[in-house]
Write an enzyme that holds these catalytic residues in place. Structure first.
Site, short mmCIF file in Angstrom:
data_model
loop_
_atom_site.label_atom_id
_atom_site.label_comp_id
_atom_site.label_asym_id
_atom_site.label_seq_id
_atom_site.Cartn_x
_atom_site.Cartn_y
_atom_site.Cartn_z
N ARG A 17 10.41 5.39 8.07
CA ARG A 17 10.26 5.95 6.73
C ARG A 17 11.26 7.10 6.59
NH1 ARG A 17 6.01 10.11 4.88
NH2 ARG A 17 5.47 9.63 2.72
N GLU B 178 2.77 11.71 -2.03
CA GLU B 178 1.45 12.34 -2.14
C GLU B 178 1.18 12.82 -3.57
OE1 GLU B 178 0.41 13.74 2.37
OE2 GLU B 178 1.22 15.29 1.03
N GLU C 205 1.15 8.26 6.35
CA GLU C 205 1.38 9.43 7.20
C GLU C 205 0.16 9.66 8.07
OE1 GLU C 205 2.34 13.06 5.21
OE2 GLU C 205 3.71 12.11 3.78
#
Length: 526
Positions: free
Chosen positions: A228, A319, A421
């Protein structure tokens, strides 16, 4: 002679099983076998049975009484327990025969108080490599579902419920099933966005044998198959800009890894508490922001495609629980937020129609809140392919809560789920001048996982196990966040301060001597 072959084949199968049982210390007697699990819920014999119907219990050191059924099952009245007031080693197993060759998955509901040398659910004698999944430590005492997948090539397989335990350790097993199909874990990834900068500034890495290698080689050799990479619009020091992204993407693809592109739509970090508009877009109207987001998303994706490093997945925002590009894109106005999301997604698709779109939010253990968020995305017509959640169990909650969330989101929206994550500390010591994000004073760790190399490895391993167990193949995998962010002068978290540390070195996969730790082995294929 042909009429003797079936008997001869059966004899070979029994011989193979005996060889297996002797290796693990099981007796040279075999219970009658079936092609489906007998008494998988441990309900047949009620309480206090040391050898439940259909199962064989054995201990190499004579502590077989540590295995028994008792009240308090996961779904029924009873469960299998492994426990003793003194140290013990026990294997409760069941031999299946007459199986059609092919792929199978063992599913088990389990829980453990932790502390064992080893406790796992395994498959052996199936014709290939033995497989196992370790039982997570559940400090809250709740059950979790785990799976083990294998390929049967000799028409037989043995289910093993194994504990090698210290005095007072306990584990529970229930609702054991063995069904066709292979529950894989397609994505075993890491966010390595800070890696190139660290290497440019002199950072080095060593494999577990102490040989210096580049970090992607070490992680790739261990089994990491996805990376990522984040990108910022115009960061203060160039860190994580498009130029760096393109260079790093070449390294990732050269290792044969998949790529998840993380578009932050900012000049700096974005998360649930901050979503700043890039300086170049300051003063834009909503319509101008939509155009800028579209053009930027298209440009970044197209440039990756042009150099032969097309992203496999793209997350439009990082997020984004409370939206992005505040205040226009706040979730206080979902219509505007959705318009910006759709602009970013359209830009990506214009450059690469095959890229999978992920919507990524934090707190993977907040089922009701997370489900409401994704329902809003659906209601406002935001097209997406993947659900991505951040999950740090010291902040968000234990593994059973992650499982509830992943299962519910996958079932509700019918889309693959990933942990975008996760991380866990291997020490609470500080390796640089920056206060760590997780310390003994600012964070309460999961009681089941110590801040040690072994605790870190167990936590990541068990997060992967929970994702793998999502039903219907919808648990795709997980990304460890910044496994390579070690102590390197200048490679700090603050792009405006070259002397800042990263505050994450105690959660990297490399110790303070830059040597790979046990956790890298969690990347092995399952």
């Amino acid at each position: 002679m042909s009429h003797l072959l079936p008997r001869f084949t059966r004899a070979l199968a029994v011989t193979a099983l005996l060889a297996f049982t002797l290796l693990v210390g099981a007796p040279a007697t075999i219970a009658s076998a079936a092609s489906t699990v007998t008494n998988g819920g441990f309900e047949t014999d009620a309480k206090g049975t040391a050898t439940p119907t259909g199962w064989t219990t054995y201990s190499a050191n004579g502590t077989g009484s540590a295995a028994y059924t008792e009240s308090g099952g996961h779904s029924g009245s009873y469960r299998l327990t492994h426990y003793s007031a003194s140290a013990y080693s026990v294997n409760t197993y069941q031999y299946l025969s007459g199986l059609t060759n092919g792929n199978y998955t063992l599913t088990a509901w389990v829980r453990s108080g932790g502390g064992q040398n080893s406790v796992y659910v395994g498959l052996t004698n199936c014709g290939g490599t033995d497989k196992k999944t370790y039982v997570p430590t559940m400090a809250d005492g709740n059950w979790v579902r785990i799976v083990v997948a294998t390929t049967v090539s000799n028409n037989q397989c043995t289910i093993n419920l194994v504990s090698d335990a210290k005095a007072g350790n306990w584990a529970n097993f229930d609702d054991i099933s063995f069904t066709s199909g292979y529950a894989s874990l397609a994505v075993r990834g890491g966010d390595v966005s800070s890696l190139q900068r660290g290497e440019n500034l002199g950072g080095v890495y060593y494999n577990s044998s102490g040989t210096q290698q580049d970090a992607l080689t070490i992680l790739g050799n261990a089994g990491m198959n996805y990376a990522r990479l984040r990108v910022w619009v115009n960061p203060a020091d160039g860190f994580d800009n498009e130029t760096q992204l393109l260079a790093m993407a070449k390294q990732v693809k050269a290792k044969g890894m998949g790529l998840l592109l993380d578009l932050h739509y900012s000049d700096t970090w974005t998360d649930p508490g901050k979503q700043a508009i890039p300086a170049a877009w300051a003063g834009y109207t909503l319509a101008q922001l939509e155009t800028a987001v579209y053009n930027y998303s298209k440009q970044i994706t197209a440039d990756l495609v042009a150099q032969g490093t097309a992203p496999d997945m793209v997350q439009t925002g990082n997020e984004i629980n409370a939206g992005m590009l505040w205040t226009y894109g706040s979730t206080s106005n979902w219509s505007q937020f959705a318009a910006l999301l759709k602009s970013g997604i359209s830009g990506v698709k214009a450059a690469d129609s095959s890229a999978k779109i992920m919507l990524h939010i934090a707190n993977g253990a907040a089922d009701a809140t997370d489900k409401a968020w994704y329902q809003n995305a659906v209601n406002y017509g935001v097209p997406f392919d993947l659900i991505g959640l951040s999950y740090y169990d010291y902040w968000h909650g234990p593994l059973d809560q992650l499982q509830t969330t992943l299962d519910d989101l996958a079932a509700t929206f019918g889309k693959p789920v990933l942990v975008a994550e996760t991380a866990y500390p291997w020490t609470l010591a500080n390796g640089d001048s920056e206060t760590n994000s997780v310390t003994a004073t600012n964070t309460t760790l999961d009681a089941g996982y110590a801040a040690t190399p072994a605790g870190q490895a167990a936590n990541f391993r068990d997060v992967l196990s929970v994702v793998q167990a999502v039903p219907n193949g919808l648990g795709w995998g997980a990304f460890y966040w910044e496994p390579t962010w070690t102590v390197v002068s200048g490679n700090g978290w603050d792009p405006t301060n070259a002397s800042s540390g990263d505050g994450w070195e105690n959660q990297a996969m490399f110790d303070f001597s830059d040597k790979a730790m046990t956790v890298v082995n969690d990347y092995a294929a399952r």
